[in-house]
Design an enzyme around this catalytic site. Structure first.
Site, mmCIF file in Angstrom:
data_model
loop_
_atom_site.group_PDB
_atom_site.id
_atom_site.type_symbol
_atom_site.label_atom_id
_atom_site.label_comp_id
_atom_site.label_asym_id
_atom_site.label_seq_id
_atom_site.Cartn_x
_atom_site.Cartn_y
_atom_site.Cartn_z
ATOM 1 N N HIS A 25 5.456 74.345 36.700
ATOM 2 C CA HIS A 25 6.038 73.330 36.248
ATOM 3 C C HIS A 25 7.143 74.818 35.140
ATOM 4 O O HIS A 25 7.375 73.784 34.474
ATOM 5 C CB HIS A 25 5.410 72.626 35.492
ATOM 6 C CG HIS A 25 4.637 71.538 36.258
ATOM 7 N ND1 HIS A 25 5.348 71.359 37.594
ATOM 8 C CD2 HIS A 25 3.527 70.662 35.902
ATOM 9 C CE1 HIS A 25 4.230 70.429 38.397
ATOM 10 N NE2 HIS A 25 3.114 70.415 38.106
ATOM 11 N N HIS B 267 7.224 63.774 37.292
ATOM 12 C CA HIS B 267 6.193 63.687 36.882
ATOM 13 C C HIS B 267 5.113 62.849 36.785
ATOM 14 O O HIS B 267 4.402 62.947 36.194
ATOM 15 C CB HIS B 267 5.312 65.424 36.699
ATOM 16 C CG HIS B 267 4.038 65.643 37.101
ATOM 17 N ND1 HIS B 267 3.320 64.540 36.936
ATOM 18 C CD2 HIS B 267 3.966 67.070 37.290
ATOM 19 C CE1 HIS B 267 2.195 65.390 37.744
ATOM 20 N NE2 HIS B 267 2.477 67.016 37.621
ATOM 21 N N GLU C 215 4.975 64.255 44.039
ATOM 22 C CA GLU C 215 5.576 65.047 43.543
ATOM 23 C C GLU C 215 6.660 65.338 44.575
ATOM 24 O O GLU C 215 6.299 66.697 45.885
ATOM 25 C CB GLU C 215 5.699 66.089 42.825
ATOM 26 C CG GLU C 215 5.352 66.143 41.715
ATOM 27 C CD GLU C 215 4.182 66.928 40.612
ATOM 28 O OE1 GLU C 215 4.098 67.985 40.743
ATOM 29 O OE2 GLU C 215 2.850 67.100 41.258
HETATM 30 C C1 GLA Z 1 0.446 68.974 39.388
HETATM 31 C C2 GLA Z 1 -0.260 69.921 39.856
HETATM 32 C C3 GLA Z 1 -1.138 69.954 39.751
HETATM 33 C C4 GLA Z 1 -1.380 70.090 37.588
HETATM 34 C C5 GLA Z 1 -0.741 68.552 37.675
HETATM 35 C C6 GLA Z 1 -0.359 68.677 36.218
HETATM 36 O O1 GLA Z 1 1.144 68.325 39.956
HETATM 37 O O2 GLA Z 1 0.180 70.802 40.960
HETATM 38 O O3 GLA Z 1 -2.859 70.789 39.275
HETATM 39 O O4 GLA Z 1 -1.425 70.866 37.333
HETATM 40 O O5 GLA Z 1 0.594 68.897 37.593
HETATM 41 O O6 GLA Z 1 -1.622 68.335 35.162
#
Ligand code: GLA
Length: 380
Positions: A139, A212, A345
């Protein structure tokens, strides 16, 4: 006492009140950015004031977004009896966000999801990103877009809308190119929230932006009984560290088959993983003539609430909140545990820069990155 305070002294009073009461309070009297009411939400550890903007439509549905991380903080949506509840996870006040939030509601970037070893090539140049998820980059790195202040401005539009923008400087978190990026949230009277992203760069770079939000259509409890439909014939399997193997696998006969409405909990254990649950990118089916697809639908049988997500993106990451482990206490004192939320997402595939068979995430100078997704809140 004059009827209304002169602007300067009104602002002074509000700032003084904030200084006295500390971060997290909602001291500033509601004012307007265009037609969008705004109030103070808190203060960052660096002392910047954080503001919360609320879009409301004629049905009373509302979406509140803060300028820190261009983050959705609250969505108030009605159930089948017209009763409103907040259907996203988060905190009641700002102060826990910078340290505790696992990207609750945030705009994630420059690259949503993982890049293996935090490394990628552009031509002959190797770029190294911060490894903030074991050996991988997640991210956007240590201080991704979710932890930055964005500039808010009202948008000329028939529906309430707000635009957040920022310049991500060349080299920020290891990514090349000055990236000018904006994200616009607008809410219409059909209960449709549209999130539109735009970005330009002055050097070849990579980009993958997403939102997110952690949805819980019941307004609390687990999501294991919520029904999910994904318009995806395939998904991208991952290794133990959640990096795609490169394979694009048909979902037929696997726990990843959500082509018909399916309870999230039904095959969750079979999906495996450590921690157990879904954390996978689905390859969206597209129409013959357009890249737009109705990507996902979530239905909560108890409240009757539905969420429909449509997008021009090629993929959608379905994450069932597996890493929530009861250590975060969120809104209204609710302890967030595994499967407290569904995260969907819309995005390009994880680790695309290292997989030539995945759709490209390259952005060139002179080109504009432009993408949008819609989130429609309904009832059945
Ligand atoms: C995304 C990732 C997950 C996790 C979340 C945050 O969705 O795919 O593995 O890292 O973000 O906790």
């Amino acid at each position: 006492m004059p009827k209304s305070l002169p602007l300067l002294s009104a602002v002074t009073v509000a700032l003084l009140f904030l200084a006295l009461t500390g971060p997290g309070i909602q001291a500033e009297p509601a004012s307007s950015a265009g037609t969008v009411p705004v109030k103070l939400f808190g203060k960052t550890p660096q002392g910047q004031l954080v503001r919360l903007y609320t879009l409301t439509n004629k049905n009373g549905l509302s979406v509140s977004i803060m300028d820190y991380g261009a983050t959705i903080v609250k969505i108030m949506a009605p159930d089948r009896n017209g009763k409103f509840a907040d259907i996203v996870l988060g905190f009641d006040k700002f102060s826990p966000y910078p340290k505790l939030s696992p990207y609750f509601g945030a705009t994630v970037g420059r690259y949503a999801n993982r890049i293996a070893q935090g490394q990628f090539y552009l031509g002959k140049n190797l770029y190294q990103l911060p490894r903030n998820d074991g050996q991988n980059s997640l991210h956007g790195g240590k201080v991704g877009f979710d932890k930055r202040m964005w500039k808010a401005e009202p948008v000329e539009s028939d529906t309430p809308a707000i635009r957040f923008s920022r310049l991500s400087p060349d080299g920020e978190e290891g990514y090349p190119g000055n990236l000018f990026v904006s994200v616009t949230f607008s809410l219409n009277d059909d209960n449709e929230l549209r999130i539109s992203y735009e970005a330009t760069t002055d050097k070849q770079t990579i980009i993958n932006l997403s939102n997110h939000s952690y949805f819980n259509l019941a307004g609390g409890g687990t999501i294991l009984n919520e029904e999910l439909t994904l318009n995806a014939d395939a998904y991208t399997p991952v290794d133990a560290k959640l990096i795609p193997t490169g394979e694009i696998r048909n979902v037929a006969g696997t726990p990843w088959d959500f082509r018909e409405p399916t309870q999230v909990g039904l095959h969750l254990k079979e999906a495996g993983g450590k921690p157990i649950g879904y954390d996978h990118n689905f390859v969206l089916n597209k129409g013959w003539f357009s890249n737009w697809s109705e990507a996902a639908e979530v239905y909560d049988p108890k409240s009757g609430r539905t969420l429909t997500i449509s997008t021009d993106q090629p993929g959608i990451q379905f994450y069932s909140g597996n890493f929530l482990d009861g250590t975060i206490t969120g809104k209204g004192g609710e302890v967030y545990r595994q499967y407290s939320a569904i995260v969907l997402e819309t995005q390009h595939f994880p680790d695309s820069p290292n997989h030539s068979n995945f759709p490209s995430t390259l952005l060139m100078p002179g080109d504009t990155y432009k993408t949008s997704s819609t989130y429609t809140f309904g009832v059945k």
